[in-house]
Enzyme design. Structure first.
Site, PDB file in Angstrom:
ATOM      1  N   GLY A 292       0.856  -1.185   0.000  1.00 13.61           N
ATOM      2  CA  GLY A 292       0.000   0.000   0.000  1.00 13.61           C
ATOM      3  C   GLY A 292       0.888   1.229   0.000  1.00 13.61           C
ATOM      4  O   GLY A 292       1.080   1.906  -1.022  1.00 13.61           O
ATOM      5  N   ARG A 330      -0.779  11.490  11.248  1.00 12.80           N
ATOM      6  CA  ARG A 330       0.244  10.473  11.520  1.00 12.80           C
ATOM      7  C   ARG A 330       1.308  10.927  12.524  1.00 12.80           C
ATOM      8  O   ARG A 330       1.844  10.113  13.256  1.00 12.80           O
ATOM      9  CB  ARG A 330       0.894   9.986  10.216  1.00 12.80           C
ATOM     10  CG  ARG A 330      -0.081   9.199   9.339  1.00 12.80           C
ATOM     11  CD  ARG A 330       0.598   8.544   8.149  1.00 12.80           C
ATOM     12  NE  ARG A 330       1.511   7.495   8.527  1.00 12.80           N
ATOM     13  CZ  ARG A 330       2.829   7.595   8.597  1.00 12.80           C
ATOM     14  NH1 ARG A 330       3.428   8.746   8.280  1.00 12.80           N
ATOM     15  NH2 ARG A 330       3.567   6.589   8.965  1.00 12.80           N
ATOM     16  N   CYS A 361      -7.574  22.607  17.506  1.00 10.26           N
ATOM     17  CA  CYS A 361      -7.533  22.918  18.920  1.00 10.26           C
ATOM     18  C   CYS A 361      -6.997  21.744  19.722  1.00 10.26           C
ATOM     19  O   CYS A 361      -7.733  21.094  20.468  1.00 10.26           O
ATOM     20  CB  CYS A 361      -8.943  23.269  19.361  1.00 10.26           C
ATOM     21  SG  CYS A 361      -8.956  24.793  20.260  1.00 10.26           S
ATOM     22  N   GLU A 362      -5.730  21.436  19.524  1.00 14.45           N
ATOM     23  CA  GLU A 362      -5.043  20.330  20.198  1.00 14.45           C
ATOM     24  C   GLU A 362      -3.573  20.689  20.211  1.00 14.45           C
ATOM     25  O   GLU A 362      -3.022  21.010  19.152  1.00 14.45           O
ATOM     26  CB  GLU A 362      -5.127  19.036  19.359  1.00 14.45           C
ATOM     27  CG  GLU A 362      -6.401  18.271  19.373  1.00 14.45           C
ATOM     28  CD  GLU A 362      -6.672  17.522  20.665  1.00 14.45           C
ATOM     29  OE1 GLU A 362      -5.710  17.021  21.285  1.00 14.45           O
ATOM     30  OE2 GLU A 362      -7.842  17.465  21.039  1.00 14.45           O
TER      31      GLU A 362
END
Ligand SMILES: *Cc1c(COP(=O)(O)O)cnc(C)c1O
Length: 433
Positions: A292, A330, A361-362
């Site tokens: 993949g 990721r 917001c993190e």
């Protein structure tokens, strides 16, 4: 930033991909933008097909669609003659709607619902990779009801530990995927399949993890599987027709990554398999692999517009981009490390170490934790490289941020294959009262 495929720096010092200026792409389609180098995807498909061939063996390369999938990608995979691996009703539906030949679809998943299994039977999916005993019984019942037969592979866990991130390891003894080759219930499963009128057990599937750099892990899997097939033949009289060895071929993301040489690795895998089968006195008529990431990872990049640039009281320099963990989770999820460049000034020398953060917001909404870049200003375009796999497919609407568009670029032309979501798309399924 390492350049892949058709990427180059043009005479204006701008990044170019597929003959298109990244700056022009950002202007025309907006940012953030996923840009896929169509030629490189096709080259990668061809390279895998060519290298995964061995006299006296039928081989098949199956693209693991969860890395990057949409209808245009299905078409491309069809044109390149690969099979398609899907793990959900949604991926299956995408293939079906794109007109992909469903007999070349392999349906995976550790918890397929009955509806999904039924959908696979209705849509003529070629092979179902059965994960466990419970699923096998459900599938048998469904086939009985529909009076339909289906080819299956059984996913087994060879207990190989590939050195990769714990979240993307899949074949430790406690993995949620497949049934261990050491588990005694395997005998019951094989006997059940052998006596089922509806399930045609063709063989086995294993997948030892993702982003693997050690070729030895793949060779180890081949050896363990050959021994397993021999044992299955001796114990249950079951002769394997097909063996699927999964994907997991690692790619370059950043300095220090040392991917396997795909051509050498695939050819060694097949040679080991052939020699091993000969020694074990078994036949393995068909062999498959399922890359993949290695097909699409380096073929994609993300363009972002820079908004604010900020130096904290503590002295940390942030470059804020107009996307973030919504288009690339990721870094937050696995601590992935990316390379990036300032697409409008590719020849400028690095001057400062910055953190590229998104607009969510993190605090964990970081794309790159520390990278040396030329002095970045609002209005610059940042290109983050090698985002072709597991970015678009993992994107979310967190903070109700619309998902970016995807363009395929080739020979100076850009083609939208997924349009940018609008705010109306974001509220599409909402009821106000
Ligand atoms: C994810 C997955 C793949 C592809 O893995 P890559 O690391 O992207 O090559 C192949 N097979 C199975 C069963 C998978 O779950």
């Amino acid at each position: 930033m390492k350049l892949f495929g058709t990427m180059k720096v043009n005479e204006k010092g701008e990044l170019e991909i597929g003959g298109c200026s990244a700056i022009a792409l950002a202007k025309e389609f907006g940012t953030p933008l996923y840009v896929m180098d169509e030629n490189l995807i096709r080259e990668n498909c061809k390279q895998f097909k060519k290298a995964f061939a061995q006299e006296g063996m039928v081989t098949e390369v199956i693209y693991a669609s969860k890395a990057f999938l949409n209808m245009a990608m299905c078409r491309l995979i069809q044109e390149e003659g690969l099979g398609l691996d899907v793990v959900s009703g949604g991926e299956m539906y995408t293939a079906f709607k794109a007109g992909f030949p469903m007999e070349k679809v392999y349906f995976h998943g550790n918890n397929k619902t009955e509806d999904e299994l039924e959908m696979a039977l209705t849509h003529g999916v070629g092979t179902i990779i059965v994960d466990n005993q419970h699923e096998m019984k459900i599938l048998h019942g469904l086939c009985n009801r529909k009076n339909q037969r289906i080819d299956i592979l059984l996913r087994v866990n060879p207990g190989i530990e590939a050195h990769t991130h714990a979240y993307i390891q899949t074949a430790t003894h406690d993995s949620k995927f497949g049934e261990s080759i050491y588990d005694e219930k395997l005998g019951d499963i094989i006997r059940f399949a052998q006596t089922s009128e509806y399930l045609r057990l063709k063989g086995f599937h294993c997948h030892i993890g993702s982003q693997i750099f050690e070729e030895k892990s793949f060779y180890g899997a081949v050896e363990v599987m050959v021994a397993f097939l021999q044992q299955v033949k001796e114990q249950y009289g079951f002769e394997t027709e097909a063996l699927n060895l999964g994907g997991g071929f690692g790619i370059y993301y950043s300095n220090g990554d040392d991917p396997v040489d795909v051509e050498a690795c695939l050819s060694t895998m097949l040679k080991l398999l052939k020699a091993g089968a000969h020694t074990a006195g078994i036949r393995i008529p068909k062999v498959m692999i399922e890359p993949g990431r290695a097909i699409v990872g380096n073929a994609g990049c993300t363009l972002y517009g820079v908004g604010n640039v900020k130096e904290t009281y503590g002295g940390k320099k942030y470059v804020f981009v107009d996307g973030g963990m919504t288009d690339n989770p990721r870094t937050a999820l696995y601590g992935a490390v990316y390379e990036a460049g300032v697409a409008n000034r590719m020849n400028a020398q690095p001057e400062e170490r910055v953190t590229i953060a998104g607009k969510c917001c993190e605090s964990g909404d970081i794309i790159i934790h520390g990278i040396d870049l030329p002095k970045v200003q609002g209005g610059d375009i940042i290109c983050v490289a090698s985002t072709g796999a597991y970015n678009y497919t993992m994107a979310s609407n967190y903070n109700r941020i619309p998902r970016p568009a995807v363009v395929f670029v080739k020979e100076g032309k850009a083609k939208i294959v997924v349009k940018r979501e609008t705010y109306d798309d974001v509220i599409r399924n909402d009821f106000a009262d």
